[in-house]
Write an enzyme that holds these catalytic residues in place. Sequence first.
Site, PDB file in Angstrom:
ATOM      1  N   ASP A   1      26.568  64.939   7.262  1.00  0.00           N
ATOM      2  CA  ASP A   1      27.526  65.226   8.411  1.00  0.00           C
ATOM      3  C   ASP A   1      27.809  63.675   8.869  1.00  0.00           C
ATOM      4  O   ASP A   1      26.959  63.164   9.473  1.00  0.00           O
ATOM      5  CB  ASP A   1      26.558  66.055   9.364  1.00  0.00           C
ATOM      6  CG  ASP A   1      27.709  66.533  10.532  1.00  0.00           C
ATOM      7  OD1 ASP A   1      28.771  65.632  10.878  1.00  0.00           O
ATOM      8  OD2 ASP A   1      27.710  67.241  11.335  1.00  0.00           O
ATOM      9  N   VAL A   2      29.115  63.403   8.645  1.00  0.00           N
ATOM     10  CA  VAL A   2      29.573  62.145   8.936  1.00  0.00           C
ATOM     11  C   VAL A   2      29.420  61.720  10.340  1.00  0.00           C
ATOM     12  O   VAL A   2      29.359  60.386  10.811  1.00  0.00           O
ATOM     13  CB  VAL A   2      30.844  61.669   8.240  1.00  0.00           C
ATOM     14  CG1 VAL A   2      30.834  61.871   6.734  1.00  0.00           C
ATOM     15  CG2 VAL A   2      31.979  62.680   9.087  1.00  0.00           C
TER      16      VAL A   2
ATOM     17  N   ASN B   1      37.363  60.379   3.810  1.00  0.00           N
ATOM     18  CA  ASN B   1      38.147  61.461   3.665  1.00  0.00           C
ATOM     19  C   ASN B   1      37.860  62.662   4.826  1.00  0.00           C
ATOM     20  O   ASN B   1      38.764  63.325   5.151  1.00  0.00           O
ATOM     21  CB  ASN B   1      38.170  61.844   2.482  1.00  0.00           C
ATOM     22  CG  ASN B   1      38.821  63.172   2.404  1.00  0.00           C
ATOM     23  OD1 ASN B   1      40.049  63.475   2.473  1.00  0.00           O
ATOM     24  ND2 ASN B   1      38.083  64.432   2.077  1.00  0.00           N
TER      25      ASN B   1
ATOM     26  N   TYR C   1      43.665  66.071  16.890  1.00  0.00           N
ATOM     27  CA  TYR C   1      43.925  65.551  15.596  1.00  0.00           C
ATOM     28  C   TYR C   1      44.886  64.347  15.519  1.00  0.00           C
ATOM     29  O   TYR C   1      44.493  63.296  14.905  1.00  0.00           O
ATOM     30  CB  TYR C   1      44.769  66.607  14.620  1.00  0.00           C
ATOM     31  CG  TYR C   1      44.879  66.484  13.499  1.00  0.00           C
ATOM     32  CD1 TYR C   1      43.656  66.390  12.439  1.00  0.00           C
ATOM     33  CD2 TYR C   1      45.908  65.888  12.829  1.00  0.00           C
ATOM     34  CE1 TYR C   1      43.786  66.140  10.876  1.00  0.00           C
ATOM     35  CE2 TYR C   1      46.260  65.701  11.444  1.00  0.00           C
ATOM     36  CZ  TYR C   1      45.019  65.671  10.555  1.00  0.00           C
ATOM     37  OH  TYR C   1      45.268  65.313   9.248  1.00  0.00           O
TER      38      TYR C   1
ATOM     39  N   LYS D   1      43.844  60.535  14.483  1.00  0.00           N
ATOM     40  CA  LYS D   1      44.590  59.900  13.340  1.00  0.00           C
ATOM     41  C   LYS D   1      45.424  58.550  13.614  1.00  0.00           C
ATOM     42  O   LYS D   1      45.269  57.708  13.138  1.00  0.00           O
ATOM     43  CB  LYS D   1      45.604  60.880  12.728  1.00  0.00           C
ATOM     44  CG  LYS D   1      44.929  62.036  12.122  1.00  0.00           C
ATOM     45  CD  LYS D   1      43.923  61.577  10.993  1.00  0.00           C
ATOM     46  CE  LYS D   1      43.020  62.619  10.019  1.00  0.00           C
ATOM     47  NZ  LYS D   1      42.325  62.086   9.116  1.00  0.00           N
TER      48      LYS D   1
END
Length: 263
Positions: free
Chosen positions: A72-73, A99, A168, A172
């Site tokens: 889990d990053v 990613n 989101y 980003k």
Amino acid sequence: MNTVRTTAEERAGARKVAVVTGAGSGIGRAVAVELLTAGWSVALAGRRPEPLAQTAAAAPSGGGTALTVRADVSRPEDVAALFGAVRDRFGRLDLLFNNAGTFGPGGVPVEELPYEAWRHVVDTNLNGAFLCAQAAYRQMKEQDPQGGRIINNGSISAHTPRPHSVAYTATKHALTGLTKSLSLDGRPYGIAVGQIDIGNAATEMTAGMQTGALQANGETAPEPVMDVADVARTVRHMAELPLEANVQFATVMATAMPYVGRG
């Protein structure tokens, strides 16, 4: 943790080594399979072991070596274990494809977005990308020969938002700043850093777009998508450049999607 397709050439260190996060589905799976097919050794990272095994099995025999690592990053200890496993298994790292990401709850107005949902998106998309980039950077700086490449998966939303996508979109946009800072700081060590901004690749995440996606004028309209394999080929092109050359930013999108002129 599971390994498949070990070869004498790979053990001799002849193959390039990559880490792909979010490798269990979608863009991550497509990129991992593309690299494996091209002969790269690839560490497949994700939260669920079964999809990672399916990604490894999707690559043709005779290609590169796949190492699956549950991670889990958003958890620093998982990221440390991931890159430790790569170092122990392959001895070096040539590429990180950063990613892993999540859109979060779709279609929720900003005034109704729970803090927990905001935090989950930030932890995955931004904090996770930072933790993986930091670990890759350290390894690339310390290894001999020095250097490597990091490719961050941005998004069209790194430039222009969709309605009701505050978490989101914010992450980003932040990822673009991360890319620029890493690119600058990596120069003395031969670490090249770029970003691919993707629009409407056909994956599980975009499955609903062909039936209807909310537009800036409040209407719902179908949107075109593109083959995710075209994204994978672009990442491979970026990855296989010599470190003296870098694609700083690339935008790959469905030709007719509402991006240019969005809103």
